[in-house]
Design an enzyme around this catalytic site. Structure first.
Site, PDB file in Angstrom:
ATOM      1  CG  ASP A 106      18.185  56.587  10.856  1.00 31.92           C
ATOM      2  OD1 ASP A 106      17.425  57.039   9.975  1.00 31.92           O
ATOM      3  OD2 ASP A 106      17.786  56.239  11.988  1.00 31.92           O
ATOM      4  CG  HIS A 123      19.005  67.067  14.894  1.00 32.43           C
ATOM      5  ND1 HIS A 123      18.575  66.356  15.978  1.00 32.43           N
ATOM      6  CD2 HIS A 123      18.579  68.341  15.097  1.00 32.43           C
ATOM      7  CE1 HIS A 123      17.908  67.160  16.807  1.00 32.43           C
ATOM      8  NE2 HIS A 123      17.893  68.367  16.285  1.00 32.43           N
ATOM      9  CB  CYS A 156      38.547  69.503   2.922  1.00 35.13           C
ATOM     10  SG  CYS A 156      37.871  69.936   1.318  1.00 35.13           S
ATOM     11  CB  CYS A 159      39.906  73.953   1.161  1.00 34.99           C
ATOM     12  SG  CYS A 159      38.895  73.487   2.573  1.00 34.99           S
ATOM     13  CB  SER A 197      11.160  62.319  19.987  1.00 31.55           C
ATOM     14  OG  SER A 197      11.939  63.399  20.459  1.00 31.55           O
ATOM     15  CB  SER A 198      13.338  61.843  25.219  1.00 31.76           C
ATOM     16  OG  SER A 198      14.388  62.580  24.621  1.00 31.76           O
ATOM     17  CG  ASN A 222       8.709  58.097  23.387  1.00 33.28           C
ATOM     18  OD1 ASN A 222       9.390  57.933  22.378  1.00 33.28           O
ATOM     19  ND2 ASN A 222       9.248  58.372  24.569  1.00 33.28           N
ATOM     20  CB  ALA A 240       7.780  53.448  17.383  1.00 33.48           C
TER      21      ALA A 240
END
Ligand code: NAD
Ligand code: ZN
Length: 256
Positions: A106, A123, A156, A159, A197-198, A222, A240
């Site tokens: 994000d 990620h 795109c 291309c 985070s899990s 957490n 958090a």
């Protein structure tokens, strides 16, 4: 809880190299849903619809992917960093942060003030789009404008290749440099702090294990249980943002 906060603040004070590792739970207080909590993304969509292989091979899955991605981006684009992001940025300003390993896409760490060279985005990022063929990179906003104008799965303009948000989907290769660097830093820190985070997504969730095995102290902040609770030196359960703000206040000797 106060004792635990003091304990973590002391660990931070004594540490030379701190690695912070975060997940979607750090951003829920900024209004971005996580994946696995009730009301999270997987309550609404089926993860199997979003395997990379399906994105490539099936036009209808691709359109569905863009539909979900458009909804998530809607929650992200104007989101503001919360007290948790700000506390992590503060750790950098205090010279305490070796690096921040994030599973989040994000971009809120940068809005909070962390620098590019301290953040490893495992990620990828939803703030850009890339062509799967020629790798051309686009800003996200103009691509969303094309979607709002009726395109369902944009291609795109150089291309004709498939465009996809610059995030890592299930079945897609992790970014090599970031992943290797994250493992290296995890093995070389003295305190490793997990926030929101899990710890069930691999290989990211292996990092706290590597840190712990290499002799680091492991702190987990957490709301719910994680897959690594049994290895942690300190676990603080709760929000958090509130917890991180309290820890930083303590680190700075009670000053805001
Ligand atoms: P997850 O959904 O598996 O786990 C989130 C964890 O955060 C849960 O255990 C939950 O108890 C906890 N949590 C939620 N709100 C919290 C709060 N306010 N304070 C403390 N804890 C809180 O998320 P994950 O482990 O990051 O893995 C999911 C994947 O989802 C990641 O790969 C990430 O790329 C992606 N994702 C990212 C975003 C984002 O960028 N903000 C949002 C959704 C999903
Ligand atoms: Zn291209």
């Amino acid at each position: 809880m106060e004792d635990l906060i003091k304990r973590v603040a002391r660990m931070i004070g004594d540490a030379k190299k701190i690695v912070v590792f975060v997940g979607a739970g750090l951003s829920t207080e900024s209004g971005i849903p996580d994946f696995r909590s009730p009301g999270g993304v997987w309550d609404k969509y089926d993860p199997e619809d979003f395997y990379f292989q399906n994105f490539i091979s099936d036009r209808s899955k691709r359109e569905k992917y863009w539909e979900m991605a458009t909804e998530m981006y809607g929650a992200m684009k104007d989101a503001q960093p919360n007290a948790g992001h700000i506390a992590v940025a503060e750790l950098e300003r205090l010279g305490k942060l070796d690096c921040l390993i994030t599973q989040n896409i994000d971009g809120l760490h940068f809005k909070a003030g962390n620098s590019e060279n301290k953040v490893l985005e495992l990620h990828g990022t939803a703030m850009h789009v890339s062509c799967l063929d020629c790798r051309k990179r686009y800003e996200r906003a103009p691509i969303q404008d094309r979607i709002a104008g009726g395109e369902k799965a944009p291609e795109c303009d150089s291309c004709g290749g498939l465009l996809k948000p610059a995030t890592i989907s299930f079945g897609q290769t992790m970014p090599e440099r970031e992943t290797a660097e994250a493992f290296r830093r995890s093995a070389d820190c003295d305190v490793f702090i997990v926030i929101g985070s899990s710890l069930v997504v691999y290989p990211a969730a292996q990092m706290p294990v590597v840190a712990k095995q290499s002799g680091a102290k492991l702190v987990i902040i957490n709301r719910d249980e994680t897959a690594c609770d049994n290895r942690a030196d300190v676990i603080i359960k709760g929000q958090a943002g509130t917890i991180m703000a309290a820890i930083l206040k303590e680190v700075k000797g009670g000053k805001e």
